[in-house]
Write an enzyme that holds these catalytic residues in place. Structure first.
Site, PDB file in Angstrom:
ATOM      1  N   LYS B  78       0.876  -1.181   0.000  1.00 22.86           N
ATOM      2  CA  LYS B  78       0.000   0.000   0.000  1.00 22.86           C
ATOM      3  C   LYS B  78       0.913   1.230   0.000  1.00 22.86           C
ATOM      4  O   LYS B  78       1.993   1.202   0.618  1.00 22.86           O
ATOM      5  CB  LYS B  78      -0.856  -0.073   1.277  1.00 22.86           C
ATOM      6  CG  LYS B  78      -2.008   0.912   1.378  1.00 22.86           C
ATOM      7  CD  LYS B  78      -2.769   0.649   2.696  1.00 22.86           C
ATOM      8  CE  LYS B  78      -3.912   1.625   2.917  1.00 22.86           C
ATOM      9  NZ  LYS B  78      -4.640   1.345   4.173  1.00 22.86           N
ATOM     10  N   SER B 153      -9.560   1.532   3.314  1.00 20.90           N
ATOM     11  CA  SER B 153      -8.676   2.281   2.457  1.00 20.90           C
ATOM     12  C   SER B 153      -7.683   1.419   1.663  1.00 20.90           C
ATOM     13  O   SER B 153      -7.072   1.915   0.729  1.00 20.90           O
ATOM     14  CB  SER B 153      -7.882   3.286   3.292  1.00 20.90           C
ATOM     15  OG  SER B 153      -7.092   2.600   4.249  1.00 20.90           O
ATOM     16  N   SER B 177      -9.808  -0.928   7.480  1.00 22.78           N
ATOM     17  CA  SER B 177      -9.196  -0.683   6.174  1.00 22.78           C
ATOM     18  C   SER B 177      -8.526  -1.880   5.516  1.00 22.78           C
ATOM     19  O   SER B 177      -8.159  -1.820   4.348  1.00 22.78           O
ATOM     20  CB  SER B 177      -8.188   0.461   6.265  1.00 22.78           C
ATOM     21  OG  SER B 177      -8.852   1.694   6.211  1.00 22.78           O
TER      22      SER B 177
END
Lengths: 491, 406
Positions: B78, B153, B177
């Site tokens: 990420k 996210s 997330s």
């Protein structure tokens, strides 16, 4: 100038916040060197000091040890539970946009220290002391349209010690600042070098004619005992003048202009809510065990207040004590108090040694630094031997000093002081027959004085003893000389 | 279009034995990224570095040197993980052009075992969001239906895993997330205990609940990646010691017989969609058949969880974003004439609208949960992946995406 009577109508209240730089090897939250004194700008920084994305603070354990020593030096023990908080504001020398500090649960709670003002003891309460990280250093050069930021100092551990408003004069303020300095040095918590800003004082002053406290001003960043004293004095006068003119005192932060010897307005006081304090979620709360605290307490050195007692018991006067207490922390090479402490079992020796250190050793060492590099164990040995010779009446006090000075100037420190003094011709003669011969000669040479003494005019005896000393090149035992003179003259 | 990978442990074995080359794996991954561009899962690829590392690993194997448990295995991080020398933006304009001068402990540990980071995945800027629509750059599509969101996210990471862009990806979870995008996109997402994996070098959202975890195609793969990353780190004071026992789940120790599983009553009530309820009930049946003991438990303070989260989270986000001030790195408004303008403009222009934080002064509440079972079973979200714009109201979105995750 405010006249004395008017001044007496006002009660002065002073509280002092002191920032002490802790002498940890590395910074409070980063494994980076902490000694920024001579380092080129921005060389003692890591991603943590720089506030990089993803960088996390990790608490330095050594800082906890030093804070524990500081607590003990402030007459208390550290809190077993404390935590760190974030204090938010924007400034280029504050990389994270917040300073890590301690808000409502600091490492040190209430304490108390004894200060000494003109020989009188006085107790000053400590409200609290908390740990925090220092910010970086901004330089705004005149004429430049930019500022420079050096982050070497960012993250240096500070202890902020807050006093109770127990201080009521500029002399007390100065004595408090000096006492904290000594305690931080004795406890080995900080280098407390005022020149390098290792210790800085913020002084809160208010005056009032009634029991209610007046509005206070805070004069920040004082870096000498003298500026603490002078700025307090200046604020007292300024505030009384304003009040006498019927004006209000604005609550504000002031600075100190050392050249002009006056304070000046910097900014109005901020409300603490504006900092948006909140617990720092990156740092787990600090929990200290009794064992951790006890281990440090066991090895705490004697604090200055206790030394004042000890030395005053030995008959040393207050100003001489101050000289000694300060000389102790001037240089790591010499441990005057440790020397005296070793003699405490024998009060006479301790008394002699204390006075010797104060009257002879400290002045000599201050005069010439090179003496501090001598083998101090041997110097102690010399002093102890000198004491024995003086006690046995083999050395006069004048000659004792000469022996000490001469001995320290030798290429190789002498081991046998009696032999050394003898070689220098400084050992007192206590051979009665020999002195008698000299006395006879002196009496013959000074008929008038001899007659006066014989007639009971004892003033003249000092003159005769002096002549004997002169004739013996200082080697005669003056007590013995006097006895013989009296005997001869029937006085 | 999507490719499937062998189990990670097998890939590493094949690399070690010389059966496959690490360079080929990296190229395969890079090709998959290129072929699936339309899903917009990736912010940046690290082609040059990844190929260099891969050939180093191949060379070491050729020389007969010892290599790690993840040898030659490509992965995607990420974009809130700092990877040394790589662009790291957290999908925010304010960090555009920022190259990481150090790297996350989690990345270090994976690299030590031979894994190779090939790309950085999209996210809601600063991990603040639950759909990956709040990226300042572009929106990632759900790998199964490009009209829907992948969740967030960690939406870029979830989509990457499902499309087979790499055998695994890394996510971060503050309030769902990892779990929620794993659910929306259909992969395994594991949110470990707080502190199990060091947060050092991962751009913070809300420090008290940020955790780092793997996203993968199977529980086995996820457990292996977690086992590599877990442990105390001297760069993170909140990291915790791990047990010496391996966390890796294999066919040998995958056994739920006798495991006491509590079904949390409060989660199975209002607001749960029928589709999700059905999936949960199917799972319960499967677990029962496999020998697990199922019972109902109650966590009454769950009701406070969302309120607590929405007090703590904005406060910590606001504080953590203070460092992005345009003075040292990242976006800085060069036209500002004063320091205050520089702060205001750099932050005003650099932060997207989701990241602009609510500012608050707060005291933490502590929800206390009573536990009668060894483990709990609950849904990660209350509903299926929602459609891309037009977006529902903020409140509805917030409740839907967070209610079940905290």
């Amino acid at each position: 100038m405010i006249n004395k009577e008017l001044r007496m109508q006002y009660k002065v209240t002073i509280g002092i916040e002191t920032h002490v730089q802790l002498k940890t090897k590395t910074k409070l939250f980063a494994a980076v060197g902490n000694d920024a004194r001579e380092a080129p700008p921005n060389t003692l920084v890591s991603h943590i000091c720089f506030g990089m994305p993803g960088a996390l603070p990790v608490l330095n354990e050594e800082a906890l040890t030093l804070a524990t020593k500081a607590a003990l030096a402030l007459g208390t023990r550290p809190e077993k539970f404390s935590k760190f908080d974030r204090k938010h504001y924007f400034y280029p020398d504050l990389p994270k946009g917040y300073q890590i500090s301690q808000f409502d649960e600091p490492i040190i709670g209430k304490g108390e220290i004894t200060i000494n003002v003109d020989g009188e003891d006085k107790k000053i309460g400590i409200t609290r002391a908390h740990m925090e990280e220092d910010a970086g250093k901004s330089t705004h050069a005149t004429g430049d349209d930019f500022s420079l930021v050096d982050l070497n100092r960012a993250g240096t551990p500070l202890l902020e010690i807050v006093s109770e408003p127990d201080i009521h004069s500029s002399a007390e303020a100065k004595a408090y600042a000096r006492e904290l300095y000594l305690r931080m040095r004795y406890a080995d918590v900080s280098d407390a070098n005022l020149y390098y800003g290792n210790m800085r004082f913020d002084v809160n002053v208010s005056v009032s004619k009634t029991d209610a406290l007046g509005t206070r001003t805070e004069t920040k960043n004082l870096n000498s005992f003298k500026s603490v004293e002078k700025s307090v004095e200046y604020e007292i006068e300024r505030q009384i003048e304003l009040l006498e003119k019927g004006q209000a005192i604005p609550q504000e932060t002031r600075g100190w202009d050392d050249d002009k010897q006056r304070t000046f307005s910097q900014r109005s006081k901020e409300n603490s809510d504006e900092y948006r304090y909140m617990p720092d979620p990156d740092i787990p709360p600090v929990v200290l065990s009794d064992e951790f605290i006890d281990n440090i307490a066991k090895n705490m050195p004697v604090m200055p207040a206790e030394w004042r007692h000890r030395l005053s018991d030995l008959g040393v006067d207050a100003s001489a004590i101050d000289t000694l207490l300060e000389a102790e922390v001037e240089d790591d090479r010499v441990d005057y108090l440790g020397f005296i402490e070793d003699q405490l079992s024998d009060k006479d020796t301790a008394k002699f040694v204390a006075n010797w250190v104060i009257n002879n050793q400290i002045p000599l060492y201050r005069d010439q630094e090179k003496y501090k590099d001598l083998d101090q164990a041997q110097v102690k040995n010399i002093i102890i031997h000198i004491y024995k010779l003086v006690k046995d009446a083999k050395l006069s006090s004048t000659n004792a000093k000469a022996v000490f000075n001469d001995a320290l100037n030798e290429d190789k420190l002498p081991n046998n002081i009696e032999e050394f003094a003898n070689l220098k011709g400084l050992i007192q003669k206590s051979d009665e027959g020999e002195i008698e011969k000299i006395v006879e000669q002196v009496l013959a040479d000074n008929e008038q004085a001899a007659k006066d003494v014989a007639n009971g005019e004892m003033k003249a005896i000092g003159f005769l003893v002096g002549q004997v000393m002169k004739a013996s090149k200082g080697q005669a035992n003056p007590g013995l000389a006097q006895q013989i003179i009296r005997k001869k003259l029937g006085a | 279009m999507s490719i499937s990978w062998q189990p990670i442990a097998e890939i590493a074995e094949d690399v070690k034995s010389g059966k496959i080359k690490s360079v080929d794996l990296v190229n395969q991954s890079l090709k998959a990224i290129e072929d699936n561009k339309q899903f917009q899962a990736i912010i940046v690829t690290l082609k040059e570095n990844a190929l260099k590392r891969a050939s180093e690993i191949d060379a070491r194997i050729a020389r007969g040197e010892k290599v790690g448990r993840l040898s030659g295995v490509p992965f995607i991080a990420k974009d809130n993980f700092l990877v040394f020398g790589a662009d790291t933006t957290a999908a925010s304009n304010i960090l555009k052009g920022f190259q990481a001068p150090y790297q996350a402990t989690a990345i270090n540990k994976l690299e030590t075992e031979g894994a190779i980071c090939v790309a950085k995945a999209n996210l809601d800027a600063f991990a603040h969001g639950a759909s990956t629509e709040n990226s300042d750059f572009f929106t990632t599509k759900n790998p199964h239906d490009d009209t829907r969101v992948p969740g967030g996210s960690s939406g870029g990471s979830a989509t990457s895993v499902v499309l087979g862009l790499a055998p695994f990806a890394l996510g971060t979870d503050t309030g769902g997330s990892i779990r929620q995008p794993a659910s929306f996109s259909g992969c395994v997402g594991y949110k470990p205990t707080y502190g199990a994996v060091s947060r050092s070098g991962v751009i913070a959202m809300a420090s008290s609940t940020d955790v780092i975890g793997p996203m993968a195609s199977s529980v086995k793969d996820a457990s292996l990646v977690f086992d590599v990353m877990a442990g105390k780190d001297e760069l993170d004071g909140t990291s915790i010691d791990r047990s010496s026992k391996s966390f890796e789940i294999s066919d040998n120790n995958l056994n739920v017989e006798g495991l006491k599983i509590g079904i949390v009553k409060e989660y199975m009530s209002d607001g749960l969609s029928d589709e999700v309820r059905q999936v949960i009930e199917n799972s319960i049946e499967k677990l029962k058949k496999a020998g697990a003991e199922i019972s109902e438990v109650s966590l009454p303070s769950v009701r406070n969880a969302l309120a607590v989260y929405y007090i703590l989270c904005p406060a910590e986000v606001s504080s953590n974003l203070s460092r992005y001030d345009g003075q040292r790195y990242g976006y800085s408004d060069k036209n500002a004439k004063t320091l205050n303008d520089s702060y205001k403009n750099s932050r005003g222009q650099g932060f997207g609208k989701e990241a602009k934080p609510t500012i608050n002064r707060l005291k933490p509440l502590e929800p206390r949960l009573s536990m009668n079972s060894t483990t709990h079973l609950m849904n990660t979200t209350s509903c299926w992946a929602q459609l891309h714009r037009p977006q529902p109201s903020k409140l509805v979105k917030t409740l839907k995406t967070h209610y079940r995750c905290i």
